[in-house]
Design a protein around this motif. Structure first.
Motif, PDB file in Angstrom:
ATOM      1  N   ARG A 102       0.831  -1.210   0.000  1.00 15.67           N
ATOM      2  CA  ARG A 102       0.000   0.000   0.000  1.00 15.67           C
ATOM      3  C   ARG A 102       0.867   1.262   0.000  1.00 15.67           C
ATOM      4  NH1 ARG A 102      -3.235   0.616   5.723  1.00 15.67           N
ATOM      5  NH2 ARG A 102      -3.511   2.750   4.961  1.00 15.67           N
ATOM      6  N   PHE A 103       1.979   1.245   0.747  1.00 12.57           N
ATOM      7  CA  PHE A 103       2.864   2.406   0.768  1.00 12.57           C
ATOM      8  C   PHE A 103       3.651   2.532  -0.547  1.00 12.57           C
ATOM      9  CE2 PHE A 103       3.807   4.719   4.933  1.00 12.57           C
ATOM     10  CZ  PHE A 103       2.497   4.661   5.343  1.00 12.57           C
ATOM     11  N   SER A 104       3.985   1.415  -1.181  1.00 12.08           N
ATOM     12  CA  SER A 104       4.683   1.463  -2.473  1.00 12.08           C
ATOM     13  C   SER A 104       3.778   2.057  -3.545  1.00 12.08           C
ATOM     14  CB  SER A 104       5.130   0.050  -2.889  1.00 12.08           C
ATOM     15  OG  SER A 104       6.076  -0.469  -1.985  1.00 12.08           O
ATOM     16  N   ILE A 105       2.517   1.629  -3.556  1.00 10.94           N
ATOM     17  CA  ILE A 105       1.542   2.190  -4.500  1.00 10.94           C
ATOM     18  C   ILE A 105       1.400   3.687  -4.280  1.00 10.94           C
ATOM     19  CG2 ILE A 105      -0.915   2.236  -5.137  1.00 10.94           C
ATOM     20  CD1 ILE A 105      -0.972  -0.798  -4.442  1.00 10.94           C
ATOM     21  N   ALA A 106       1.262   4.082  -3.012  1.00  3.39           N
ATOM     22  CA  ALA A 106       1.088   5.493  -2.671  1.00  3.39           C
ATOM     23  C   ALA A 106       2.313   6.316  -3.068  1.00  3.39           C
ATOM     24  CB  ALA A 106       0.824   5.647  -1.175  1.00  3.39           C
ATOM     25  N   TYR A 107       3.503   5.768  -2.853  1.00  4.94           N
ATOM     26  CA  TYR A 107       4.730   6.499  -3.184  1.00  4.94           C
ATOM     27  C   TYR A 107       4.851   6.711  -4.693  1.00  4.94           C
ATOM     28  CZ  TYR A 107       9.605   7.705  -3.875  1.00  4.94           C
ATOM     29  OH  TYR A 107      10.756   8.345  -4.274  1.00  4.94           O
ATOM     30  N   CYS A 111       4.543  10.722  -9.149  1.00  7.57           N
ATOM     31  CA  CYS A 111       4.087  11.126 -10.489  1.00  7.57           C
ATOM     32  C   CYS A 111       3.778  12.621 -10.581  1.00  7.57           C
ATOM     33  CB  CYS A 111       2.845  10.317 -10.886  1.00  7.57           C
ATOM     34  SG  CYS A 111       3.201   8.585 -11.248  1.00  7.57           S
ATOM     35  N   PHE A 112       3.249  13.197  -9.484  1.00  4.00           N
ATOM     36  CA  PHE A 112       2.891  14.618  -9.553  1.00  4.00           C
ATOM     37  C   PHE A 112       3.685  15.484  -8.568  1.00  4.00           C
ATOM     38  CE2 PHE A 112      -0.069  13.090  -6.293  1.00  4.00           C
ATOM     39  CZ  PHE A 112      -0.027  14.103  -5.361  1.00  4.00           C
ATOM     40  N   GLY A 146       5.919  21.581   2.411  1.00  8.33           N
ATOM     41  CA  GLY A 146       4.518  21.386   2.066  1.00  8.33           C
ATOM     42  C   GLY A 146       4.051  19.976   2.387  1.00  8.33           C
ATOM     43  N   ALA A 147       2.724  19.797   2.493  1.00  7.47           N
ATOM     44  CA  ALA A 147       2.145  18.496   2.851  1.00  7.47           C
ATOM     45  C   ALA A 147       2.477  17.417   1.827  1.00  7.47           C
ATOM     46  CB  ALA A 147       0.632  18.634   3.009  1.00  7.47           C
ATOM     47  N   ALA A 148       2.480  17.780   0.525  1.00 14.11           N
ATOM     48  CA  ALA A 148       2.741  16.793  -0.524  1.00 14.11           C
ATOM     49  C   ALA A 148       4.166  16.258  -0.438  1.00 14.11           C
ATOM     50  CB  ALA A 148       2.494  17.410  -1.898  1.00 14.11           C
ATOM     51  N   PHE A 149       5.137  17.144  -0.230  1.00 11.53           N
ATOM     52  CA  PHE A 149       6.541  16.731  -0.134  1.00 11.53           C
ATOM     53  C   PHE A 149       6.744  15.816   1.076  1.00 11.53           C
ATOM     54  CE2 PHE A 149      10.835  17.392   1.609  1.00 11.53           C
ATOM     55  CZ  PHE A 149      11.613  17.051   0.507  1.00 11.53           C
ATOM     56  N   ILE A 150       6.197  16.208   2.228  1.00  8.78           N
ATOM     57  CA  ILE A 150       6.345  15.412   3.451  1.00  8.78           C
ATOM     58  C   ILE A 150       5.687  14.043   3.278  1.00  8.78           C
ATOM     59  CG2 ILE A 150       5.749  15.244   5.896  1.00  8.78           C
ATOM     60  CD1 ILE A 150       5.792  18.320   5.984  1.00  8.78           C
ATOM     61  N   THR A 151       4.492  14.020   2.698  1.00 10.00           N
ATOM     62  CA  THR A 151       3.760  12.766   2.515  1.00 10.00           C
ATOM     63  C   THR A 151       4.529  11.809   1.624  1.00 10.00           C
ATOM     64  OG1 THR A 151       1.665  13.969   2.751  1.00 10.00           O
ATOM     65  CG2 THR A 151       1.558  11.763   1.797  1.00 10.00           C
ATOM     66  N   ARG A 152       5.103  12.335   0.546  1.00 13.63           N
ATOM     67  CA  ARG A 152       5.907  11.484  -0.347  1.00 13.63           C
ATOM     68  C   ARG A 152       7.097  10.889   0.393  1.00 13.63           C
ATOM     69  NH1 ARG A 152       9.040  14.729  -4.053  1.00 13.63           N
ATOM     70  NH2 ARG A 152      10.854  13.945  -2.927  1.00 13.63           N
ATOM     71  N   LYS A 153       7.743  11.705   1.231  1.00 15.46           N
ATOM     72  CA  LYS A 153       8.883  11.245   2.008  1.00 15.46           C
ATOM     73  C   LYS A 153       8.471  10.165   3.018  1.00 15.46           C
ATOM     74  CE  LYS A 153      12.501  13.580   0.620  1.00 15.46           C
ATOM     75  NZ  LYS A 153      13.731  12.882   0.165  1.00 15.46           N
ATOM     76  N   VAL A 154       7.315  10.329   3.628  1.00 14.05           N
ATOM     77  CA  VAL A 154       6.806   9.346   4.585  1.00 14.05           C
ATOM     78  C   VAL A 154       6.646   7.988   3.911  1.00 14.05           C
ATOM     79  CG1 VAL A 154       4.804   8.666   5.979  1.00 14.05           C
ATOM     80  CG2 VAL A 154       5.667  11.005   6.119  1.00 14.05           C
ATOM     81  N   PHE A 155       6.088   7.978   2.705  1.00 15.03           N
ATOM     82  CA  PHE A 155       5.901   6.724   1.974  1.00 15.03           C
ATOM     83  C   PHE A 155       7.246   6.090   1.617  1.00 15.03           C
ATOM     84  CE2 PHE A 155       1.724   8.700   0.382  1.00 15.03           C
ATOM     85  CZ  PHE A 155       1.040   8.200   1.479  1.00 15.03           C
ATOM     86  N   PHE A 156       8.179   6.925   1.138  1.00 16.48           N
ATOM     87  CA  PHE A 156       9.478   6.409   0.721  1.00 16.48           C
ATOM     88  C   PHE A 156      10.227   5.770   1.892  1.00 16.48           C
ATOM     89  CE2 PHE A 156      14.102   7.070   0.360  1.00 16.48           C
ATOM     90  CZ  PHE A 156      14.351   6.277  -0.764  1.00 16.48           C
ATOM     91  N   TYR A 157      10.329   6.509   2.997  1.00 22.80           N
ATOM     92  CA  TYR A 157      11.075   5.994   4.141  1.00 22.80           C
ATOM     93  C   TYR A 157      10.300   4.897   4.883  1.00 22.80           C
ATOM     94  CZ  TYR A 157      14.799   9.387   3.572  1.00 22.80           C
ATOM     95  OH  TYR A 157      15.866  10.091   3.080  1.00 22.80           O
ATOM     96  N   GLY A 158       8.985   4.916   4.766  1.00 19.94           N
ATOM     97  CA  GLY A 158       8.195   3.830   5.344  1.00 19.94           C
ATOM     98  C   GLY A 158       8.531   2.508   4.676  1.00 19.94           C
ATOM     99  N   VAL A 159       8.567   2.515   3.333  1.00 16.61           N
ATOM    100  CA  VAL A 159       8.914   1.302   2.571  1.00 16.61           C
ATOM    101  C   VAL A 159      10.370   0.917   2.805  1.00 16.61           C
ATOM    102  CG1 VAL A 159       9.169   0.323   0.247  1.00 16.61           C
ATOM    103  CG2 VAL A 159       7.166   1.722   0.795  1.00 16.61           C
ATOM    104  N   LEU A 160      11.268   1.905   2.781  1.00 15.72           N
ATOM    105  CA  LEU A 160      12.697   1.630   2.947  1.00 15.72           C
ATOM    106  C   LEU A 160      12.994   0.972   4.297  1.00 15.72           C
ATOM    107  CD1 LEU A 160      15.506   2.076   1.578  1.00 15.72           C
ATOM    108  CD2 LEU A 160      15.683   4.167   2.931  1.00 15.72           C
TER     109      LEU A 160
END
Length: 296
Positions: A44-49, A54-55, A181-195
């Motif tokens: 789920r986090f990989s899909i989200a990341y 993409c945007f 911004g919220a988008a940048f932080i959220t993307r980072k959360v997904f990346f480091y969550g998976v990592l």
């Protein structure tokens, strides 16, 4: 902050928590199809990341290594360690114990924020009482008249770990959202969550086959968890924290058992009891008092 904007932020926080309250059904369906909680989280986090990338890809890194380390901590506390400890807790203790402990995180988030930001965020007695009333209401909803808790040290400790993780996530978000911004932080959360979940597979290797993942019921639930419950909800939640503050936003976690029980009543036919109504009233009253008396 205008009253209209304040209502909008609270509405978005409510909808976000309401969606999170329904994810137990999708998770249960996926587990019945042979996918483990860790695998569900990774997928789920990989899909989200991938979708976020993409945007939101113009800026890949934070301003400094310290900020990048903070993003990693967000990915751990709001992602890998939180989900692992919460899901593993239910292997050792009851779902009731887990829900009760994990959903108490607003109390710890309030104390953490007040402790760290003591100069700008003093503890208000009435606001704290409102938070405690909401906590009591949440306990009434979760226990649902069955006032029996089974002591299971290992499971309860894991649930408490998840609770503290989310409290620290809220605290870190308060700091990070003032610079990013919220988008940048959220993307980072997904990346480091998976990592940070990858080392887990050294202990418990294995991953679902492509045949399993492409089954309509599995794919549908994974897309729901990845696209809506992860990408959209984490984005809106992080945005709400940046607008409302960590204490006000996190208080909405108390509402999670209410949405879960309503959804279970609608989908699974579970009965709504007087305890549920009494608990819901306490939660709403407590949240109203806490919101009125909280100044972050």
């Amino acid at each position: 902050m205008s009253k209209e904007s304040n209502y909008l932020y609270h509405l978005v926080a409510f909808v976000t928590v309401a969606i999170w309250g329904t994810t137990f059904v999708s998770t249960k369906v996926l587990m019945l199809n042979g996918i483990s909680p860790a695998q569900i989280f990774t997928l789920r986090f990989s899909i989200a990341y991938i979708l976020m990338l993409c945007f939101n890809h113009k800026r890949l890194f934070s301003d400094s290594w310290k900020d990048e380390a903070k993003m990693m901590l967000l990915g751990i506390t709001g992602g890998s360690l939180y989900f692992l400890s919460e899901n593993e807790a239910m292997n050792f203790t009851t779902a009731t114990n887990t829900s009760l402990i994990v959903c108490s995180c607003p109390l710890f988030a309030t104390l953490l924020v007040r402790l760290v930001y003591k100069d700008t965020a003093r503890i208000n007695t009435i606001q704290m009482l409102g938070s405690l009333l909401a906590f009591v209401g949440m306990a009434i909803v979760v226990l649902n008249g069955r006032f029996v808790l089974h002591l299971a040290p290992a499971g309860d400790a894991l649930a408490f770990t998840a609770c503290i993780c989310w409290a620290f996530y809220s605290l870190l978000m308060k700091s990070a959202s003032s610079h990013y911004g919220a988008a940048f932080i959220t993307r980072k959360v997904f990346f480091y969550g998976v990592l940070t979940i990858l080392p887990y597979y050294l202990i418990k290797p294995g991953f679902p086959s492509l045949t399993t993942l492409t089954q309509p019921v599995v794919l549908g639930n994974l897309l729901f968890l990845g696209c809506l419950a992860s990408m959209v909800c984490f984005l809106t939640w992080n945005w709400c924290i940046s607008k409302l503050g960590a204490v006000k936003a996190t208080t909405w976690v108390y509402f999670n058992p209410i949405t879960t029980m309503i959804f279970a009543s609608w989908v699974l036919g579970e009965k709504i009891t007087p305890y549920f109504l009494m608990g819901a009233a306490c939660i709403l009253t407590g949240m109203y008092v806490a919101d009125k008396k909280t100044k972050e």
